[in-house]
Design a protein around this motif. Sequence first.
Motif, PDB file in Angstrom:
ATOM      1  N   PRO A 112       0.834  -1.211   0.000  1.00 30.91           N
ATOM      2  CA  PRO A 112       0.000   0.000   0.000  1.00 30.91           C
ATOM      3  C   PRO A 112       0.867   1.259   0.000  1.00 30.91           C
ATOM      4  N   VAL A 113       0.478   2.214  -0.827  1.00 29.90           N
ATOM      5  CA  VAL A 113       1.219   3.475  -0.863  1.00 29.90           C
ATOM      6  C   VAL A 113       1.108   4.182   0.477  1.00 29.90           C
ATOM      7  N   TYR A 114      -0.088   4.134   1.072  1.00 33.53           N
ATOM      8  CA  TYR A 114      -0.318   4.677   2.410  1.00 33.53           C
ATOM      9  C   TYR A 114      -0.827   3.535   3.289  1.00 33.53           C
ATOM     10  N   PRO A 115       0.090   2.711   3.833  1.00 27.32           N
ATOM     11  CA  PRO A 115      -0.328   1.484   4.530  1.00 27.32           C
ATOM     12  C   PRO A 115      -1.085   1.778   5.814  1.00 27.32           C
ATOM     13  N   PRO A 116      -2.227   1.105   6.035  1.00 22.98           N
ATOM     14  CA  PRO A 116      -2.930   1.218   7.316  1.00 22.98           C
ATOM     15  C   PRO A 116      -2.129   0.538   8.417  1.00 22.98           C
ATOM     16  N   LYS A 117      -2.481   0.840   9.659  1.00 23.88           N
ATOM     17  CA  LYS A 117      -1.677   0.403  10.790  1.00 23.88           C
ATOM     18  C   LYS A 117      -2.583  -0.154  11.893  1.00 23.88           C
ATOM     19  N   ILE A 118      -2.066  -1.161  12.609  1.00 21.13           N
ATOM     20  CA  ILE A 118      -2.743  -1.678  13.808  1.00 21.13           C
ATOM     21  C   ILE A 118      -2.383  -0.769  14.980  1.00 21.13           C
ATOM     22  N   LYS A 119      -3.379  -0.138  15.565  1.00 20.91           N
ATOM     23  CA  LYS A 119      -3.112   0.723  16.710  1.00 20.91           C
ATOM     24  C   LYS A 119      -2.990  -0.097  17.991  1.00 20.91           C
ATOM     25  N   SER A 120      -3.850  -1.041  18.190  1.00 23.72           N
ATOM     26  CA  SER A 120      -3.792  -1.913  19.371  1.00 23.72           C
ATOM     27  C   SER A 120      -4.739  -3.095  19.162  1.00 23.72           C
ATOM     28  N   ILE A 121      -4.587  -4.116  20.013  1.00 20.67           N
ATOM     29  CA  ILE A 121      -5.478  -5.283  19.994  1.00 20.67           C
ATOM     30  C   ILE A 121      -6.045  -5.448  21.410  1.00 20.67           C
ATOM     31  N   ARG A 122      -7.364  -5.417  21.489  1.00 25.15           N
ATOM     32  CA  ARG A 122      -8.051  -5.576  22.771  1.00 25.15           C
ATOM     33  C   ARG A 122      -8.610  -6.999  22.873  1.00 25.15           C
ATOM     34  N   ILE A 123      -8.237  -7.695  23.947  1.00 25.31           N
ATOM     35  CA  ILE A 123      -8.688  -9.079  24.140  1.00 25.31           C
ATOM     36  C   ILE A 123     -10.019  -9.053  24.888  1.00 25.31           C
ATOM     37  N   VAL A 124     -11.073  -9.509  24.229  1.00 26.41           N
ATOM     38  CA  VAL A 124     -12.418  -9.543  24.826  1.00 26.41           C
ATOM     39  C   VAL A 124     -12.634 -10.842  25.592  1.00 26.41           C
ATOM     40  N   ASP A 125     -12.188 -11.960  25.030  1.00 32.52           N
ATOM     41  CA  ASP A 125     -12.392 -13.269  25.654  1.00 32.52           C
ATOM     42  C   ASP A 125     -11.106 -14.081  25.476  1.00 32.52           C
ATOM     43  N   ASN A 126     -10.474 -14.424  26.605  1.00 31.18           N
ATOM     44  CA  ASN A 126      -9.228 -15.184  26.564  1.00 31.18           C
ATOM     45  C   ASN A 126      -9.476 -16.597  27.072  1.00 31.18           C
ATOM     46  N   PRO A 127      -9.411 -17.614  26.206  1.00 30.97           N
ATOM     47  CA  PRO A 127      -9.666 -18.990  26.651  1.00 30.97           C
ATOM     48  C   PRO A 127      -8.475 -19.623  27.369  1.00 30.97           C
ATOM     49  N   PHE A 128      -7.327 -18.952  27.400  1.00 29.99           N
ATOM     50  CA  PHE A 128      -6.121 -19.516  28.006  1.00 29.99           C
ATOM     51  C   PHE A 128      -5.725 -18.666  29.221  1.00 29.99           C
ATOM     52  N   ASP A 129      -6.142 -19.115  30.393  1.00 27.04           N
ATOM     53  CA  ASP A 129      -5.836 -18.376  31.615  1.00 27.04           C
ATOM     54  C   ASP A 129      -4.393 -18.560  32.055  1.00 27.04           C
ATOM     55  N   ASP A 130      -3.706 -19.535  31.522  1.00 25.22           N
ATOM     56  CA  ASP A 130      -2.349 -19.826  31.963  1.00 25.22           C
ATOM     57  C   ASP A 130      -1.276 -19.070  31.175  1.00 25.22           C
ATOM     58  N   ILE A 131      -1.669 -18.195  30.233  1.00 19.91           N
ATOM     59  CA  ILE A 131      -0.668 -17.445  29.460  1.00 19.91           C
ATOM     60  C   ILE A 131      -0.015 -16.409  30.372  1.00 19.91           C
ATOM     61  N   VAL A 132       1.299 -16.439  30.433  1.00 19.39           N
ATOM     62  CA  VAL A 132       2.063 -15.452  31.203  1.00 19.39           C
ATOM     63  C   VAL A 132       2.926 -14.675  30.207  1.00 19.39           C
ATOM     64  N   PRO A 133       2.528 -13.457  29.865  1.00 21.67           N
ATOM     65  CA  PRO A 133       3.319 -12.696  28.879  1.00 21.67           C
ATOM     66  C   PRO A 133       4.675 -12.295  29.433  1.00 21.67           C
ATOM     67  N   ARG A 134       5.641 -12.227  28.574  1.00 19.77           N
ATOM     68  CA  ARG A 134       6.979 -11.801  28.982  1.00 19.77           C
ATOM     69  C   ARG A 134       6.965 -10.343  29.420  1.00 19.77           C
ATOM     70  N   ILE A 135       6.112  -9.565  28.797  1.00 23.62           N
ATOM     71  CA  ILE A 135       5.905  -8.173  29.161  1.00 23.62           C
ATOM     72  C   ILE A 135       4.510  -7.792  28.678  1.00 23.62           C
ATOM     73  N   THR A 136       3.795  -7.028  29.463  1.00 27.93           N
ATOM     74  CA  THR A 136       2.445  -6.651  29.051  1.00 27.93           C
ATOM     75  C   THR A 136       2.489  -5.472  28.098  1.00 27.93           C
ATOM     76  N   ALA A 137       1.381  -5.276  27.387  1.00 28.08           N
ATOM     77  CA  ALA A 137       1.311  -4.148  26.452  1.00 28.08           C
ATOM     78  C   ALA A 137       1.421  -2.823  27.188  1.00 28.08           C
ATOM     79  N   ALA A 138       0.831  -2.722  28.387  1.00 28.93           N
ATOM     80  CA  ALA A 138       0.914  -1.478  29.154  1.00 28.93           C
ATOM     81  C   ALA A 138       2.345  -1.198  29.569  1.00 28.93           C
ATOM     82  N   GLU A 139       3.055  -2.241  30.024  1.00 23.60           N
ATOM     83  CA  GLU A 139       4.455  -2.055  30.401  1.00 23.60           C
ATOM     84  C   GLU A 139       5.306  -1.682  29.183  1.00 23.60           C
TER      85      GLU A 139
END
Length: 355
Positions: free
Chosen positions: A150-177
């Motif tokens: 794309p000449v003017y490529p669109p961009k992902i601003k953020s991803i909001r998780i509404v429903d997480n089926p995996f409660d055991d995921i431990v991120p290395r760093i959170t998006a807020a951090e």
Amino acid sequence: MALPTKGRVIIDTTVGEIDIELWSKETPKACRNFLALAMEGYYDGVIFHRVVPGFLVQTGDKTGTGGGGESFYGEQFEDEIHPRLRWSHRGLVGMANNGTKNSNDSQFFITLDRADELHGKHTLFGRCMGDTVYNVMKIGEMELDKEGRPVYPPKIKSIRIVDNPFDDIVPRITAAEKRAQQRAREQAQREREEEQRRKGAKKNVKLLSFAGDDAEEEEQLAIAKKPIFRPELVDAGKTKTTTAIPDFVTQPLASSSKPAPEHEKPKEKPSKKKEEDITKIREQHAKEKASSENSRKAEIEKIEAEIRQLQKRRDGNDSDEELARKKPKKSYLSEELAKYASSRGREAARHDDRG
């Protein structure tokens, strides 16, 4: 124990939101990888780097080139081909790979139409829900360059998780951090630039120059105020008599009380460069003078040759050799001397006759 079948995220892009349902039971590794990277803010700011009109739009590469990307597992993970999941309509979400099996990382794509050719080759792990698929279609209609970007490529601003089926995921760093770290880096960069700007302004406050390091050296020389040095006065080895050195020779001009009188100031010797210039001028003048003399001689010889030619034509002899043989060349001075000698001889004879 059966794996959960739920999962949902909302991708906020510059062209609008994209609501995606995840099939976490059929493709657990792909969904876990996608959710973990979203938690870490990996996709924030990533562009849609590839668009194939009527086929798919692709994103997930942090470098924006299409050749990068990394998985949450630290290495590429295997495909999850499910027989009940088919590429039968638009808005389906799948994992991108490098053209070989089991080479999944962070890149994913969304289809713009039915894509039967993808069966058995790419992991299908979700689909667009509701009218948000039209935002995907907007991306597919954007202006492209020769490489399909794309000449003017669109961009992902953020991803909001509404429903997480995996409660055991431990991120290395959170998006807020991660966002906090990014803000801290940007703030530190601004502070460094501001400090450098202030230092530069303070350094150049006394100068009206923009010469950089040269300006700093000029400032140091101006502050040092080096004394004036007169080698023709202090070099006693070349002169027979010693001359008192005035105060202004060994001290700065600002500290001198009385300048030396005009008659006491030694005459400055002509520099070597000036002597060389005079010598060159004289040589040039001599060359020009010799050249003018040679040209004058050549002109005289030419005129004399023309005179001889006229005399030859007047006597009726066209041959230069004949004229030279019959009438040897005589100079005008010789002829005058001969006339004078003959007249002296006649007078002497008359004198003898009278005696």
